[in-house]
Design an enzyme around this catalytic site. Structure first.
Site, PDB file in Angstrom:
ATOM      1  N   ASP A   1      18.584   7.465  94.482  1.00 36.37           N
ATOM      2  CA  ASP A   1      17.936   6.215  94.864  1.00 36.37           C
ATOM      3  C   ASP A   1      16.435   6.441  94.679  1.00 36.37           C
ATOM      4  O   ASP A   1      15.780   7.070  95.503  1.00 36.37           O
ATOM      5  CB  ASP A   1      18.280   5.883  96.320  1.00 36.37           C
TER       6      ASP A   1
ATOM      7  N   HIS B   1      18.233   4.920 102.952  1.00 34.93           N
ATOM      8  CA  HIS B   1      18.110   3.472 103.163  1.00 34.93           C
ATOM      9  C   HIS B   1      19.534   2.922 103.286  1.00 34.93           C
ATOM     10  O   HIS B   1      20.472   3.459 102.670  1.00 34.93           O
ATOM     11  CB  HIS B   1      17.416   2.877 101.936  1.00 34.93           C
TER      12      HIS B   1
ATOM     13  N   CYS C   1      15.238  -0.331 107.583  1.00 32.15           N
ATOM     14  CA  CYS C   1      16.547  -0.284 106.902  1.00 32.15           C
ATOM     15  C   CYS C   1      17.074   1.149 106.833  1.00 32.15           C
ATOM     16  O   CYS C   1      17.676   1.555 105.824  1.00 32.15           O
ATOM     17  CB  CYS C   1      16.495  -0.882 105.495  1.00 32.15           C
TER      18      CYS C   1
ATOM     19  N   LYS D   1       8.662  -2.883  94.032  1.00 36.99           N
ATOM     20  CA  LYS D   1       7.892  -1.792  94.663  1.00 36.99           C
ATOM     21  C   LYS D   1       6.983  -1.119  93.640  1.00 36.99           C
ATOM     22  O   LYS D   1       6.112  -0.333  93.983  1.00 36.99           O
ATOM     23  CB  LYS D   1       8.838  -0.764  95.273  1.00 36.99           C
TER      24      LYS D   1
ATOM     25  N   GLN E   1      11.735   4.529  96.069  1.00 39.37           N
ATOM     26  CA  GLN E   1      10.420   5.020  96.487  1.00 39.37           C
ATOM     27  C   GLN E   1       9.908   6.079  95.515  1.00 39.37           C
ATOM     28  O   GLN E   1       8.697   6.211  95.328  1.00 39.37           O
ATOM     29  CB  GLN E   1      10.482   5.601  97.908  1.00 39.37           C
TER      30      GLN E   1
HETATM   31  C1  LIG Z   1      14.693   3.968  99.436  1.00 37.71           C
HETATM   32  C2  LIG Z   1      15.081   2.535  99.226  1.00 37.71           C
HETATM   33  N1  LIG Z   1      16.283   2.253  98.714  1.00 37.71           N
HETATM   34  C3  LIG Z   1      16.673   0.998  98.480  1.00 37.71           C
HETATM   35  C4  LIG Z   1      15.859  -0.074  98.773  1.00 37.71           C
HETATM   36  C5  LIG Z   1      16.338  -1.464  98.488  1.00 37.71           C
HETATM   37  O1  LIG Z   1      15.765  -1.911  97.303  1.00 37.71           O
HETATM   38  P1  LIG Z   1      15.700  -3.484  96.938  1.00 37.71           P
HETATM   39  O2  LIG Z   1      14.749  -4.086  97.910  1.00 37.71           O
HETATM   40  O3  LIG Z   1      15.160  -3.492  95.544  1.00 37.71           O
HETATM   41  O4  LIG Z   1      17.046  -4.030  97.004  1.00 37.71           O
HETATM   42  C6  LIG Z   1      14.609   0.172  99.326  1.00 37.71           C
HETATM   43  C7  LIG Z   1      13.740  -0.969  99.706  1.00 37.71           C
HETATM   44  O5  LIG Z   1      13.195  -0.994 100.793  1.00 37.71           O
HETATM   45  C8  LIG Z   1      14.203   1.510  99.550  1.00 37.71           C
HETATM   46  O6  LIG Z   1      13.008   1.796 100.075  1.00 37.71           O
END
Ligand SMILES: Cc1ncc(COP(=O)(O)O)c(C=O)c1O
Length: 410
Positions: free
Chosen positions: A203, A126, A367, A229, A206
């Site tokens: 990260d 992401h 993203c 999420k 997900q």
């Molecule tokens: C894998 C991943 N990392 C980071 C993020 C960003 O997270 P946040 O929306 O809490 O800033 C997302 C959100 O779409 C994501 O799916």
């Protein structure tokens, strides 16, 4: 409830008020939980209750309500800690996953990275796990290395291992890809990195929603996720960081609540986690996240994962049986995030047809522009299934895609 289902999904659905609404006169089929999940009544009520009865600022006043609010806020921290098997003071509340990763890049970067050092991440990330490192490359002269993925969306572990040279000072990878659904071999990643004394950030935005996470068993150094999420509110995220490591880092922001003492000559800072929580935190949202954790725990993360696997298998089987469906992300170890395209139709057109049937999917680059390009696309459709989706909804998705094919003659 059929025997192969993990739980009575209708009972779960009844807890989510929004799932009862209609769009364009059709029942809502919400297949965009990977972007942000819907909230059960238990989360909504906990937040309303907090605002109606127990609200005041935390860690400040000696008055009754401030103490009640502080207890509730800190008890949410305790719930997060238990949920991922961490210690309470290893949980830092942030605004979301993005802020948590920026915090690590900026604070770890300030304390431990010099020009010429390398950070290993991957093509499947992401943007929140790419851009902060690229910003650090601009300001500090570090180098960012990217592990490629193969055509199935699996990380190339041979390349990963080969990249772990003496200049690498951090590995920062997705636990689970938000586009491909690939579950990365995180145990192997951590053990390879640790064998060279390189810390690892995962990260988990997900990863946290699809199964149990145990940060101690993983021995991961930083683990990041967002509340929204995990069926909790937006505006709250979590950074797990090993305490000794966190206390080597400077604060992210300066202000109230993160200091020991301030004089006109200078300031001393509290230890982690408070060092990293300057200002009034997201009090109500933290309580909401605690309620979300209670909720998913009462259903059981293993049961959720069994349920979602069933949905994924059915969706993959039925979609791939249609002519001209390109599934993007076919890793053997995959969660219920399903990117696909229909040959000859623009993904936005497919998503628009689905939308008119009441089916909410995401369309675009999710993203993760470098990943979409590496897989050979400009954009994709993404259906993501959460704990409340049903096999009937999977069928509606398939019927919706068939309709789009008919309309566009593909
Ligand atoms: C894998 C991943 N990392 C980071 C993020 C960003 O997270 P946040 O929306 O809490 O800033 C997302 C959100 O779409 C994501 O799916």
């Amino acid at each position: 409830m059929t025997s192969n289902q993990a739980y009575d999904v209708e009972k779960i659905r009844a807890d989510f008020p929004i799932l009862g609404r209609e769009v364009y006169g059709k029942s809502l089929v919400f297949l965009d939980s990977a972007a942000s999940a819907q909230k059960p009544r238990q989360v909504i009520s906990a937040m309303v209750e907090m605002m109606e009865n127990d609200y005041a600022n935390v860690h400040r006043g000696a008055h009754f309500l401030s103490q009640v609010a502080t207890e509730k806020f800190e008890s949410a921290r305790e719930k997060v800690a238990q949920f991922i098997n961490a210690d309470k003071d290893e949980i830092i509340f942030t605004r979301g996953g993005t802020e948590a990763m920026n915090l690590v890049a900026s604070c770890f970067g300030a304390a431990h990275l010099q020009a010429g050092d390398q950070v290993v991440t991957s093509v499947m990330e992401h943007h929140a796990n790419i851009v902060p490192w690229q910003m650090l490359a601009e300001t500090k002269g570090i180098e960012v290395l990217f592990v490629p993925v193969d055509a199935r969306g699996v990380l190339d572990m041979a390349v990963f291992e080969g990249l772990l040279g003496p200049k690498v000072k951090m590995v920062s990878l997705a636990h689970v890809s938000n586009v491909l659904g690939t579950v990365n071999p995180v145990e192997e990643i951590i053990s390879l990195a640790h064998s060279k004394d390189i810390p690892v950030m995962l990260d988990g935005c997900q990863g946290i929603t699809h199964g149990k996470v145990d940060v101690k068993a993983l021995d991961v150094d930083f683990y990041v996720f967002s509340g929204h999420k995990l069926y909790g509110p937006s505006g709250i995220g979590v950074l797990y960081g090993k305490k000794d490591l966190m206390n080597t880092l400077p604060p992210h922001q300066g202000g109230g609540d993160m200091i020991e003492t301030v004089t006109l000559e200078g300031t001393t800072f509290k230890e982690s986690p408070h060092r990293f929580e300057a200002g009034t935190p997201a009090i109500v949202e933290a309580v909401g996240l605690g309620a979300a954790i209670d909720y998913v725990s009462s259903v059981g993360m293993d049961a959720i994962s069994v349920h979602e696997k069933l949905l994924l298998e059915q969706a993959m089987a039925k979609l791939s049986a249609l002519e001209g469906i390109e599934l993007i992300g076919t890793a053997p170890n995959k969660v219920s995030v399903l990117a696909f395209n229909v040959t000859g139709i623009h993904p936005l057109d497919v998503a628009t047809v689905l939308d008119r049937q009441g089916i909410a999917v995401r369309v675009g680059q999710h993203c993760a522009e470098p990943l979409i390009k590496a897989m050979g696309y400009e954009a994709t459709i993404r259906a993501s299934f959460g704990m409340y989706n049903t096999l009937e909804e999977v069928d509606k998705l398939v019927t919706g895609v068939e309709k789009a094919k008919m309309m566009f003659g593909a």
